[in-house]
Design a protein around this motif. Structure first.
Motif, PDB file in Angstrom:
ATOM      1  N   SER A 175       0.856  -1.188   0.000  1.00 62.46           N
ATOM      2  CA  SER A 175       0.000   0.000   0.000  1.00 62.46           C
ATOM      3  C   SER A 175       0.886   1.229   0.000  1.00 62.46           C
ATOM      4  O   SER A 175       2.019   1.192   0.489  1.00 62.46           O
ATOM      5  N   GLU A 176       0.376   2.330  -0.555  1.00 69.02           N
ATOM      6  CA  GLU A 176       1.197   3.535  -0.678  1.00 69.02           C
ATOM      7  C   GLU A 176       1.575   4.103   0.679  1.00 69.02           C
ATOM      8  O   GLU A 176       2.657   4.639   0.852  1.00 69.02           O
ATOM      9  N   LYS A 177       0.689   3.969   1.670  1.00 68.15           N
ATOM     10  CA  LYS A 177       0.998   4.488   3.000  1.00 68.15           C
ATOM     11  C   LYS A 177       2.196   3.741   3.596  1.00 68.15           C
ATOM     12  O   LYS A 177       3.087   4.344   4.191  1.00 68.15           O
ATOM     13  N   VAL A 178       2.218   2.419   3.389  1.00 70.39           N
ATOM     14  CA  VAL A 178       3.349   1.621   3.872  1.00 70.39           C
ATOM     15  C   VAL A 178       4.610   1.983   3.105  1.00 70.39           C
ATOM     16  O   VAL A 178       5.714   2.006   3.656  1.00 70.39           O
ATOM     17  N   GLY A 179       4.457   2.290   1.815  1.00 69.91           N
ATOM     18  CA  GLY A 179       5.626   2.551   0.981  1.00 69.91           C
ATOM     19  C   GLY A 179       6.111   3.984   0.959  1.00 69.91           C
ATOM     20  O   GLY A 179       7.091   4.291   0.276  1.00 69.91           O
ATOM     21  N   GLU A 180       5.466   4.868   1.716  1.00 69.89           N
ATOM     22  CA  GLU A 180       5.843   6.287   1.686  1.00 69.89           C
ATOM     23  C   GLU A 180       7.319   6.512   1.974  1.00 69.89           C
ATOM     24  O   GLU A 180       7.974   7.335   1.339  1.00 69.89           O
ATOM     25  N   ARG A 181       7.825   5.793   2.962  1.00 67.80           N
ATOM     26  CA  ARG A 181       9.232   5.988   3.341  1.00 67.80           C
ATOM     27  C   ARG A 181      10.167   5.591   2.203  1.00 67.80           C
ATOM     28  O   ARG A 181      11.169   6.258   1.946  1.00 67.80           O
ATOM     29  N   ILE A 182       9.837   4.498   1.517  1.00 65.66           N
ATOM     30  CA  ILE A 182      10.650   4.050   0.388  1.00 65.66           C
ATOM     31  C   ILE A 182      10.540   5.046  -0.761  1.00 65.66           C
ATOM     32  O   ILE A 182      11.544   5.404  -1.391  1.00 65.66           O
ATOM     33  N   ILE A 183       9.306   5.502  -1.035  1.00 66.30           N
ATOM     34  CA  ILE A 183       9.092   6.463  -2.118  1.00 66.30           C
ATOM     35  C   ILE A 183       9.887   7.743  -1.868  1.00 66.30           C
ATOM     36  O   ILE A 183      10.570   8.255  -2.767  1.00 66.30           O
ATOM     37  N   ASP A 184       9.818   8.268  -0.653  1.00 60.21           N
ATOM     38  CA  ASP A 184      10.543   9.496  -0.320  1.00 60.21           C
ATOM     39  C   ASP A 184      12.044   9.329  -0.534  1.00 60.21           C
ATOM     40  O   ASP A 184      12.715  10.200  -1.097  1.00 60.21           O
TER      41      ASP A 184
END
Length: 363
Positions: A304-313
Motif C-alpha cells: 500500500s502507498e501508506k506503507v511505501g511512503e518511506r521508500i518512495i521518499d
C-alpha cells in the motif's frame, strides 16, 4: 561531548539495530563520547516475544490446538533470533542505564532517533521520544532522522500536545521530506531532512560488521519484514531472466511451511547476503537502504502507498523512483551509481553539518 541516544535499539529488527549502530559510529568519529540509553518499553519488546498471548489470540479463527502447536513450533526460530540480536547489541552498541525520572546525570546532549520513534502505532505516543521526562531538561535535545512511518499517523495527536512536544527540541531533523512538509504545514515548524544513519555511516563502517556467507551460485535476494509471498513472483521472474538462484530472508514473521526461507540470520550474516547478492527485491525501507549502501541492482515494492511512503521518499530524493516495482515496469536499466553516490555523499555532509550546528547551539 557526552551524548545519549534514544531509539529502537532493543527491537529484534535488522534496520533498528543497524541504524542505532550507524549513528553511534558517526557520532564517535566526530569525537564524541556516545551511549545508547537502554530504554526498553514493553511495546517495543512485545512483538518479538518468544511466546505472545496477543499473537495467539490474533489467530482465533484457527482451532486452539493448531494455534498452540504453531506457537510451540515457532519458539526455536524466535529464540534463535533473540540470542543473535542480543549478541550483536552487547558487542557493538554502548548501552547505559539511566533513570529518566531524575535530573542528575552528566550528559551534554540527547539525540532522539532515527527510526519510527514518532509512529503512534508503534510507540503509543510515548512522551519519552518527545523528550518529555525530567532527565532531559538540562541538556541539549535534538532529533535526527526521526520518522512517523507516515505523516498521516500524527493526525491522531492533539495539536496542543504536538506543539508542546516539538518545542522540547533545540533542533529538529526528520527522515522523510513528507514529514518535514507536514510539520511545517500543520505546526509552522521547520525541520531538516536527513538520511538514515545506515547511509550516513556508509559502506566503510558497515563493512566492519559483515559476516562471510557461503553460496554456490549467484543469487537474487528477496528480503521482507513479514510475508514474503507477495514478492515471490517478482524475484522469481528476475532470477529466471538473469539465471540466478533465489534466496529469501524475512525479519519478523515465522513461517513454518517454508524451510528454505532464512528466518534467524545474525545481523552480520544478513549484511553478508545483501553484500553478495547479484540482485535484491525488497519491501523493507532498510532493505532498500542496504541495497543502496552496497550498490546493488534492486527492485522495491510495497502493498500500500501508506506503507511505501518511506521508500518512495528515499528513492525520489536520489532520483531512483523507477526502481519501484510496477507490473509493466522495466527493471533492467542500470543504476548510475556515480550520480547516486554523489547525492548520498552530499546528504552525508549535510548530516554532519547538522550535528555540528545543533551541538554548538545554546540550550
Amino acid at each position: 561531548m557526552k551524548i545519549g541516544i534514544l531509539t529502537f535499539h532493543c527491537a529484534v529488527n535488522y534496520g533498528a539495530v543497524l541504524q542505532t549502530y550507524g549513528l553511534c559510529q558517526c557520532l564517535q568519529r566526530m569525537g564524541h563520547e556516545v551511549y545508547v540509553i537502554d530504554y526498553r518499553p514493553a511495546y517495543l519488546l512485545k512483538p518479538y516475544k518468544v511466546f505472545s498471548l496477543n499473537r495467539f489470540i490474533a489467530q482465533r479463527c484457527q482451532p486452539i490446538a493448531k494455534r498452540v502447536l504453531r506457537e510451540l513450533l515457532a519458539i526455536p526460530t524466535r529464540l534463535s533470533r533473540q540470542v543473535k540480536f542480543r549478541h550483536f547489541i552487547t558487542r557493538n552498541i554502548p548501552l547505559v542505564q539511566l533513570d529518566l525520572q531524575h535530573k542528575k546525570h552528566d550528559f551534554d546532549a540527547f539525540v532522539f532517533g532515527s527510526d519510527q520513534i514518532w509512529n503512534p502505532y508503534i510507540t503509543q505516543l510515548d512522551p519519552v521520544f518527545f523528550a518529555e521526562a525530567p532527565v532531559f531538561k538540562d541538556a541539549k535535545r535534538i532529533t535526527y532522522a526521526a520518522s512517523a512511518g507516515s505523516p498521516e499517523h500524527l493526525r491522531m495527536v492533539k495539536a496542543s500536545d504536538m506543539n508542546l512536544w516539538l518545542n522540547n527540541f533545540q533542533a529538529l531533523s526528520v527522515r522523510e521530506p513528507s514529514l518535514a512538509h507536514f510539520l511545517k504545514e500543520n505546526y509552522g515548524v521547520d525541520a531538516s531532512v536527513h538520511i538514515d544513519p545506515v547511509l550516513m555511516a556508509g559502506k566503510s563502517i558497515m563493512d566492519t560488521i559483515v559476516s562471510p556467507i557461503r553460496y554456490r551460485r549467484p543469487y537474487a535476494l528477496l528480503f521482507t519484514l513479514e510475508d514474503f509471498r507477495s514478492g515471490l513472483p517478482i524475484v522469481e521472474k528476475i532470477a529466471k531472466e538473469r539465471n540466478l538462484e533465489v534466496k529469501i530472508a524475512i525479519s519478523s514473521l515465522v513461517t513454518l511451511k517454508a524451510n528454505h526461507v532464512m528466518q534467524s540470520l545474525s545481523v552480520g550474516a544478513m549484511l553478508g547476503y545483501f553484500k553478495n547478492a547479484a540482485y535484491i527485491v525488497t519491501s523493507s525501507f532498510h532493505g532498500t537502504v542496504l541495497s543502496l549502501l552496497f550498490e546493488k541492482e534492486f527492485t522495491a515494492f510495497y502493498d500500500s502507498e501508506k506503507v511505501g511512503e518511506r521508500i518512495i521518499d528515499l528513492l525520489a530524493t536520489l532520483g531512483l523512483k523507477d526502481r519501484i516495482y510496477t507490473s509493466d515496469g522495466q527493471m533492467d536499466k542500470p543504476i548510475d551509481w556515480k550520480n547516486v553516490n554523489e547525492k548520498i555523499e552530499s546528504k552525508r555532509r549535510e548530516a554532519y553539518h547538522y550535528f555540528q550546528q545543533a551541538f554548538s547551539q545554546a540550550i
